[in-house]
Design an enzyme around this catalytic site. Sequence first.
Site, PDB file in Angstrom:
ATOM      1  N   ARG A 168      47.847  23.448  12.975  1.00  0.00           N
ATOM      2  CA  ARG A 168      47.649  24.405  14.060  1.00  0.00           C
ATOM      3  C   ARG A 168      48.303  25.747  13.759  1.00  0.00           C
ATOM      4  O   ARG A 168      47.843  26.786  14.222  1.00  0.00           O
ATOM      5  CB  ARG A 168      48.245  23.872  15.367  1.00  0.00           C
ATOM      6  CG  ARG A 168      47.517  22.684  15.962  1.00  0.00           C
ATOM      7  CD  ARG A 168      48.104  22.359  17.345  1.00  0.00           C
ATOM      8  NE  ARG A 168      47.724  21.057  17.830  1.00  0.00           N
ATOM      9  CZ  ARG A 168      46.576  20.772  18.440  1.00  0.00           C
ATOM     10  NH1 ARG A 168      45.687  21.710  18.629  1.00  0.00           N
ATOM     11  NH2 ARG A 168      46.331  19.544  18.855  1.00  0.00           N
ATOM     12  N   ASP A 211      32.161  22.118  20.190  1.00  0.00           N
ATOM     13  CA  ASP A 211      31.597  21.302  19.124  1.00  0.00           C
ATOM     14  C   ASP A 211      30.497  20.426  19.719  1.00  0.00           C
ATOM     15  O   ASP A 211      29.399  20.895  19.981  1.00  0.00           O
ATOM     16  CB  ASP A 211      32.735  20.474  18.516  1.00  0.00           C
ATOM     17  CG  ASP A 211      32.410  19.826  17.200  1.00  0.00           C
ATOM     18  OD1 ASP A 211      31.239  19.515  16.954  1.00  0.00           O
ATOM     19  OD2 ASP A 211      33.339  19.582  16.412  1.00  0.00           O
TER      20      ASP A 211
END
Length: 188
Positions: free
Chosen positions: A170, A108
Site C-alpha cells: 500500500r 474491479d
Amino acid sequence: MAERTGMERDVERILLTEEQIRARIKELGAEITRDFAGKNPIFVGVLKGCFMFMADLLRSVDIYCTMDFMAVSSYGSGTSTTGAVKINKDLSSDIAGRHLIIVEDILDSGVTLSYLTKYLEVRRPASITLVTLLDKPSRRRADVHADYAGFEVEDAFVVGYGLDYAEEYRNLPYIGVLKPEVYEHQGE
C-alpha cells in the site's frame, strides 16, 4: 537507473507514476468542485485502499464537505473477489438527505460497490456518486459504473498508492503491476 530493492523488486512495471496520479486527482477535484458547489457532500471512503486517494482528492476539492469511512471486505488475502461482502465498519454519520460521494481505490468486479450502494440507498441520501481512482471494466461482474474515474486500467494485478496484495505494498508511491510469481503460488 538505481537497482530496485525491497517491495519494488516484486513490481513488474510501473503503470502510473506519482506525477500522473497527482495530476489526474487535481482534475477530478476540479470536476467535483464544479459539480457539487453549494451541495455540502459527504465523502465516504471505503477503507483501507482509499486512504491515499481520498486524502489527496479532498485536498483538491474546494467546497464545503464532510467525510466518513466504511470498512468493507470481499477479497480476503487473495487476488479476486470472493463475492461475499462484509461491512466491518459502518458510517458514523446520518446520511439522510445528504449527497454521498463514495470514494474507492479501484472499481474491479463491482460486487462490493453494488452491494454498498444498495446498502446505503435505504438510508435515503439525496444522491450517491461513485468516484474511483482506477476503473477495470474488463473484470466487471455487477452493473456498476463510476461517475468519476481517474484511470481505466488493464486487467492486471495492481498495487501501490493504497492498493494492496495481502495487506502489503500500500505504501508504494506509484501504482505498479505485481509480478505474477508473487501471488500465483499463494497457499500452496
